[in-house]
Design an enzyme around this catalytic site. Sequence first.
Site, PDB file in Angstrom:
ATOM      1  N   HIS A  32       0.820  -1.212   0.000  1.00 41.78           N
ATOM      2  CA  HIS A  32       0.000   0.000   0.000  1.00 41.78           C
ATOM      3  C   HIS A  32       0.852   1.258   0.000  1.00 41.78           C
ATOM      4  O   HIS A  32       2.001   1.251   0.443  1.00 41.78           O
ATOM      5  CB  HIS A  32      -0.925   0.002   1.227  1.00 41.78           C
ATOM      6  CG  HIS A  32      -2.003  -1.037   1.150  1.00 41.78           C
ATOM      7  ND1 HIS A  32      -3.137  -0.868   0.409  1.00 41.78           N
ATOM      8  CD2 HIS A  32      -2.090  -2.272   1.709  1.00 41.78           C
ATOM      9  CE1 HIS A  32      -3.895  -1.949   0.524  1.00 41.78           C
ATOM     10  NE2 HIS A  32      -3.274  -2.818   1.302  1.00 41.78           N
ATOM     11  N   CYS A  53      -4.561 -26.049 -15.157  1.00 44.13           N
ATOM     12  CA  CYS A  53      -5.015 -27.402 -14.824  1.00 44.13           C
ATOM     13  C   CYS A  53      -4.969 -27.642 -13.329  1.00 44.13           C
ATOM     14  O   CYS A  53      -5.372 -28.702 -12.864  1.00 44.13           O
ATOM     15  CB  CYS A  53      -4.234 -28.463 -15.601  1.00 44.13           C
ATOM     16  SG  CYS A  53      -2.750 -29.090 -14.810  1.00 44.13           S
TER      17      CYS A  53
END
Lengths: 489, 134, 431
Positions: free
Chosen positions: A54, A440
Amino acid sequence: MGEKTHYDVIVIGGGVVGTAVLRTLSRYQLKAALLEKHAEVGWGATKANSGIVHAGFHNKPGSWMAKLCVAGNQMYDQLCDELDVPFLRNGLMMVARTQEEEEILQQFYQQGLANGVPGMEILDGDAARRLEPNLAEEITLVLRASTGGIVAPFELAAAMAENAAANGADVYTEVEVAGISHGDDGFTITSKDGGTWKATYIVNSAGLFSDDLARMCGLDVPSLIPRKGEEYILDQRVGNLVRHTIFPVPTPKSKGILVIPTAEGNLMIGPTALEMPYKDELSTTAEGLDEILSFTQRLVPKISRRDIIASFAGIRSGSPTGDFIFETSHEGKAVHLLGIESPGLTAAPAIAEHAAEMLAEGGLSLIEKPDFNPRRPKVIRFKQLSDEEKEEVIKENPLYAHVVCRCETITEGEIVDAVRRGARTVDGVKFRTRAGMGRCQGGFCTPYVVKILARELGVSPLEITKRGKGSELLTAEAKSFLKGGETNA
Amino acid sequence: MAIDTQVGEELKRKMTCIVCPTGCQLEVQRDGDGKLSITGFQCRRGEAYAENEILNPRRVLTTTVKIRNASLPLLPVRTTEAIPKELLAEAMQVLAQVEVTAPVKTGDVILANILDTGIDVIASRDMKRVEGVA
Amino acid sequence: MLNTHYTDVAIIGGGPAGLAAALAARRAGAEHVTVLERNHELGGILQQCIHNGFGLHRFKEELTGPEYAYRFIPQVEADPKIHVYLNTMVLSLSPEKEMTAVHPVHGLINLKAKSVILAMGCRERTRGALSIPGTRPAGVYTAGTAQRFVNMDGFMPGKRVVILGSGDIGLIMARRFTMEGAKVEAVVEIMPYPAGLARNIAQCLEDFDIPLYLNSTVTKIHGKDRVEGVTISQVDDNWCPIPGTERYIPCDTLLLSVGLIPENELSQEAEVPLDPRTGGPIVDESRETLVSGIFACGNVLHVHDLVDYVSEEAEIAGEAAARYALKQTADGVVNGKNGMGGQFTIKPGDGIRYVLPQRVTQGAEVDLYMRVTQPMDAITLSLSGVTLARKRQVRPSEMLKIKLKAQHWDSLLEDGKAQGRELCLAAEPRL
């Protein structure tokens, strides 16, 4: 189980805060250890963290959060360079869609200025869309902070623990603290399975459980608020829908539901913020997904349910005071770090410095080690190498030519390296290397990862777990249900 | 669905033919004298299948046995012909005790005359010998 | 800089499609064929499909997966003009048919081919794509992963199993787990009809009294570290769980057999356009994609029900890729027209989920492969109003194959039905 060493400092809890503290302590001439209850460090709230570094405009001026967030942010370039952890200053944007939101956004801008946040600017919707063409048309005003960044939180914690260990600290995993007592010989820590550890100083960085630990030390602290967040990961195919991390204008409880590019090139959407009665409820819900989709599609309309490839949930330790809580007990010999919620990841390196200062105030002598090595050996990320570099590493070690995870192009060489750096579980390999994180989701590579882990750790594949004891992947050797027993056939 | 309706010796059964992927829906009727009448098949094999399912249901068994000195710990095997369905479980128990050593060639007999059926169990792939593997 | 190797036909993938394509390319005259296989042996997924039922159409025998593969592997290995690279992963492919692959001994390989055949197969859909709510314990596997553990690696992933989805691999694994002494509690299918072949419902579930719950799905996974159970619920017509129908089934393993997805990441890198209905490339009757000289066959093109059809399709692609390569001169220019043409588009209409090839050349007698959208008792298949065939008992689980004949073309062209060069294939129910 138990440890004969009497440690100068034992850090309890190996999240991003605990590992940062451990690494900071490993700079000094003292004996430090870390106790982590999971099979690997960084597996509590850290693993489920969004990975946002941040800027510092979200927090009230004068608060610990504001101070340590801005300070921590500035430490990230050097930290991630030393530890070879992917970190990118992609910038972040808070977006407003209504006049009311615009006013709140302006307040955050002013707050950022008061906190000393560098690199902020206010853009109108069109200017913002020139930078981020996929932002919704309805967005009218944007606060952009160029210092905002993204990091891989688990990798950071793992890297700090690895580097601390390389500098002499000890890391113990699958040690869940059951009791802390204090006597003439300092602290005695007992674990759930009967082990004991001794130390002169302790640091409580047990995240969500740090209130329980503080109470074990006799402190009367308010309870932390478990707050569940669900997050969903999108396919890399849509990874470049946005470059900046996109925030809505926040609610009092949370920073809202965001669109977050990850350090690995996926987009992540979330989190929800649901206060929970329990500290270990980690399920994802259909309602959570619907909420996240409807919110984030208002920020970036092209986000689609179809592109979701994975989901996870984490519990953050909501602070009852709205700020980080730093306490001491036992005449300053125990330091407690509580309520480290967002922006805890950003602040972690600064919190670690602060914790070391608190220990020093309690009498711990901090003398720099002349031979401290801040650098972690570079991690080879095969996919990112040039052709020439690929040739080079294969020549050195042919295991780098065996692609185990097809979706993310992760080689056996990288998996073996991860195990040597501390990975013990399939999820540990996955979070360190990305093997199994692609489309996958481990369908092809899990059997190979299990085999490699078993081989490298010198154990049977039956002992390999997804994420520690109780999560074994395989139940029995083939044919063992048939021998002497009944069949269902 | 194999659905039976039985009244005395009379039997009416609906079943799915498993001889080929077409999966014809067959219907077999056995009258009081034990005579069968079969409908729904598209080929002769389907008719034969239906008859067998009533009189003597059989299945080809495909499974694995343990193998030493090979790149994999298991060797796929099958029965050369279908064996009586009620012997499948017992055959699995028997084959769980079998262990062979590489090299093996496709078609090698792994276990002759399983459960006195007169039917052999054969390897269904090649497996090379690998030194240094237990 | 890397050395560049040259080949006539490069085949990516050494499974059933790649094997048949390689042999067909050689028969059609290709002098230098290269097969790039990521595994340590040829045969692809067939090596773990140890059950029988393969090859009935092609060999008139019921073979197991490995046996089917061994009908091709020795021929491929014996041909000195087919160069097989095992343990080789193709990392990139360009529209100019240049690729980079990685091999443990040769390191990086740069390969330039006159024509390329995509034969990478498919992968299984996973839970993430479905977002089943709940925890993420160990014990959730795709059916194919479990198949590998049980049939090749020698481990049982669990003892009490629930299977979500009634795809063929899931059905086959229901039988395998049962035969190996585990208990399969249920197979749960969201649709009102099974996804797998009828024969597999019969021989894998009914033979062992394994219940199949249609119109149902798993609505929650329970268990912190390892699966402890699942909640299943019935669903309404919009596939939404119906409150009050929840049922808890204790189990330690959840297998997913919820569909296969063609693996086309390399194809996309080579700018090969895909058909969203098949998930595979758009091709003409020679199986050439819209990128000249790049062909595709097998499950990378569309998910097949039978390997026999994969071989058949691979032979078409192999032969065409060889012809394409032979027409090419040393400087890379193709003599004559590129590929086969394919100026007519075939679109799926009512009752048809997809049809392949999507492009056909005028007058070409070709086999059309298709799947229907739902089970139907009796249908007429017609192409832009011209009747092609009638079929009984069609199901989405089965691929239909219909020949488009010269007489059909005559009707299509005579009546002006093929206007706009767009044909529409429809399945109409017959009463």
